[in-house]
Write a protein that holds these residues in place. Structure first.
Motif, PDB file in Angstrom:
ATOM      1  N   ALA A  22       0.833  -1.205   0.000  1.00  0.00           N
ATOM      2  CA  ALA A  22       0.000   0.000   0.000  1.00  0.00           C
ATOM      3  C   ALA A  22       0.866   1.253   0.000  1.00  0.00           C
ATOM      4  O   ALA A  22       0.575   2.237  -0.696  1.00  0.00           O
ATOM      5  CB  ALA A  22      -0.935  -0.005   1.203  1.00  0.00           C
ATOM      6  N   CYS A  23       1.938   1.225   0.780  1.00  0.00           N
ATOM      7  CA  CYS A  23       2.857   2.374   0.798  1.00  0.00           C
ATOM      8  C   CYS A  23       3.527   2.563  -0.556  1.00  0.00           C
ATOM      9  O   CYS A  23       3.712   3.686  -1.023  1.00  0.00           O
ATOM     10  CB  CYS A  23       3.898   2.197   1.890  1.00  0.00           C
ATOM     11  SG  CYS A  23       3.244   2.375   3.572  1.00  0.00           S
ATOM     12  N   LEU A  24       3.887   1.460  -1.197  1.00  0.00           N
ATOM     13  CA  LEU A  24       4.476   1.552  -2.537  1.00  0.00           C
ATOM     14  C   LEU A  24       3.486   2.155  -3.533  1.00  0.00           C
ATOM     15  O   LEU A  24       3.885   2.888  -4.443  1.00  0.00           O
ATOM     16  CB  LEU A  24       4.915   0.165  -3.013  1.00  0.00           C
ATOM     17  CG  LEU A  24       6.226  -0.366  -2.429  1.00  0.00           C
ATOM     18  CD1 LEU A  24       6.409  -1.841  -2.762  1.00  0.00           C
ATOM     19  CD2 LEU A  24       7.415   0.444  -2.938  1.00  0.00           C
ATOM     20  N   ALA A  25       2.202   1.859  -3.365  1.00  0.00           N
ATOM     21  CA  ALA A  25       1.179   2.426  -4.256  1.00  0.00           C
ATOM     22  C   ALA A  25       1.011   3.924  -4.025  1.00  0.00           C
ATOM     23  O   ALA A  25       0.737   4.686  -4.963  1.00  0.00           O
ATOM     24  CB  ALA A  25      -0.152   1.704  -4.042  1.00  0.00           C
ATOM     25  N   LYS A  26       1.174   4.352  -2.775  1.00  0.00           N
ATOM     26  CA  LYS A  26       0.982   5.765  -2.449  1.00  0.00           C
ATOM     27  C   LYS A  26       2.224   6.609  -2.732  1.00  0.00           C
ATOM     28  O   LYS A  26       2.119   7.823  -2.962  1.00  0.00           O
ATOM     29  CB  LYS A  26       0.624   5.908  -0.958  1.00  0.00           C
ATOM     30  CG  LYS A  26      -0.720   5.322  -0.587  1.00  0.00           C
ATOM     31  CD  LYS A  26      -0.986   5.448   0.908  1.00  0.00           C
ATOM     32  CE  LYS A  26      -2.281   4.765   1.314  1.00  0.00           C
ATOM     33  NZ  LYS A  26      -3.458   5.379   0.683  1.00  0.00           N
TER      34      LYS A  26
END
Length: 466
Positions: A152-156
């Motif tokens: 999720a952090c990589l997506a954000k």
């Protein structure tokens, strides 16, 4: 029992579940247990967890552990969630059971029910696809949740770095246009040597780009996952080759360089990689706070403040003072930065709160990171679009302040020495007369020559010795 509910059973016994819910009994218990914040899971986190379930099904099918028709039904259900459907079925509060067991089961149950209905079954009757035995095969909350947080952090992350880069570009544009706009520098909030608007704004652009680069540098660490560690990093109940296959599937699904960690246990014990990301977010928030403060000071006025820049008005500034316009976008950015710093502090406390084989604080830790990234992304984008674009420099005010500054006496150091220049500064401060007039009166140089000296010093940073 009311027809609006169905009865499901788990290891604790029977419990009512809304009849039309795609989730099941363990999720329903969690909803009853945790009426805490009223905030449901982050959307990127929901998608990330569904991708993990899809990747796991593919890896287990390839190993011969999961029947192909069941694997295909799980992948189809996960794909629907990844595409944005059924997100309203993820209902567990962000503050929930340690490690995120409740969210993991929420995902397992939704996917199982979707898969079973697609195969001709019914909601709440977990045949032929079972939430634990099939959807959760080879997995544990303890390895899926930290992996989902990272994904999720990589997506954000690109959204945040792009927002910082766009703000940097806007500062760079203004800097180029105002490269030769001389203004008074200020140190200790007191008059200092001359500089340019361009130099001030170019510095903002440089720092923001550096913040974006610092954040981008965290990407490889976030891509190292512990999926396959199962409950305690041992790989218990995982198929041969599962770790590598699941990581390869996730790399394909996300477009990120996902790879297994060299130590699967470490990725569920330590949240250090996520803390490293939070450090970068904190630095960006600190720099943005400082820059926002500068913008508010430079825009202060319009008559009794500095007034060197004018920010586009976006709303009336007062309920009692007619015509008042405030620097609301940078006030908003300040407030967001302070909240982000609070989230970083929470992440730090939770990072050190791990015990033995697991950090059970992961649900709230992930939520704090998601909030920080989303809030900062949105705030930076809004301030850029609504205030930096359309900003005007009051060149006349800058020129006026430049020549009123007692800091100009510094330019005389190389020609008459520090002590004599200090006397000129004192006289200017006491009389209120510009340094240029005093210099001309003393026969040191003409006002025109002094003006050229000021411009040369501000733009080039160097002056000839006399």
């Amino acid at each position: 029992m009311d027809k609006k509910f169905r009865i499901e059973k788990d290891s604790l016994g029977e419990f009512p579940v809304p009849a039309d819910a795609w989730y099941g009994v363990q999720t329903a218990r969690a909803v009853a247990n945790f009426p805490i914040s009223g905030r449901r899971p982050d959307r990127d986190f929901i998608v990330a967890h569904a991708r993990i379930k899809r990747a796991a099904a593919a890896a287990n099918e390839a190993a011969g552990w999961l029947e192909s028709r069941l694997a295909e039904s799980i992948r189809a259900a996960a794909d629907a969630i990844i595409a944005g459907r059924h997100h309203d079925e993820f209902v567990v509060d962000r503050f929930q059971a340690g490690a995120g067991t409740s969210h993991n089961m929420n995902t397992n149950e939704v996917i199982a029910n979707l898969a079973n209905v697609a195969l001709g079954g019914s909601r709440g009757v977990y045949k032929p696809v079972h939430p634990n035995d099939h959807v959760n095969m080879g997995q544990s909350t303890n390895d899926t949740i930290p992996t989902a947080i990272r994904l999720a952090c990589l997506a954000k992350l690109p959204k945040l770095t792009q927002a910082l880069e766009r703000m940097a570009q806007e500062y760079g544009r203004i800097a180029a246009a105002e490269a030769n706009t001389v203004k008074s520098g200020r140190t200790h909030l007191q008059d200092a040597v001359p500089t340019t608007v361009g130099r001030e704004f170019a510095a903002h652009a440089y720092i923001l780009r550096r913040c974006a680069q610092n954040l981008e540098a965290v990407r490889p660490r976030l891509a190292e996952i512990g999926l396959g560690g199962s409950a305690a990093g041992t790989g218990l109940n995982t198929a041969p080759g599962y770790v590598e296959r699941a990581a390869a599937e996730l790399a394909q699904l996300t477009g990120e360089p996902i790879r297994p960690s060299a130590d699967l246990a470490a990725q569920m014990q330590s949240m250090g990689d996520l803390q490293h990301l939070s450090n970068g977010i904190r630095l960006a928030a600190l720099e943005l706070t400082r820059i926002s403060n500068d913008m508010r000071l430079l825009a202060s006025g319009p008559r009794t403040g500095l007034g060197e820049i004018e920010l586009p008005p976006v709303q009336p500034g007062s309920s009692i003072m007619p015509g008042k316009v405030n620097p609301v976008m940078f006030e908003m950015l300040n407030q967001v930065c302070y909240q982000v710093l609070g989230q970083d502090a929470a992440v730090a406390y939770m990072t050190q709160a791990g015990q033995l084989e697991l950090n059970v604080m992961m649900p709230a830790l992930g939520s704090a990171l998601f909030d920080a990234m989303d809030w900062l992304t949105n705030a930076v984008a809004a301030a850029t679009e609504k205030n930096l674009k359309g900003l005007k420099v009051n060149r006349e005010r800058c020129r006026e302040y430049t020549h009123l500054s007692v800091g100009l006496a510094t330019l005389l150091n190389t020609s008459i020495g520090y002590a004599a220049a200090a006397e000129v500064a004192k006289e200017s401060e006491k009389s209120g007369r510009p340094v240029r007039e005093i210099v001309a009166e003393k026969g040191l140089m003409t006002t025109a020559a002094f003006d050229r000296l000021v411009e040369q010093a501000a733009v080039d940073g160097n002056i000839e010795r006399r």
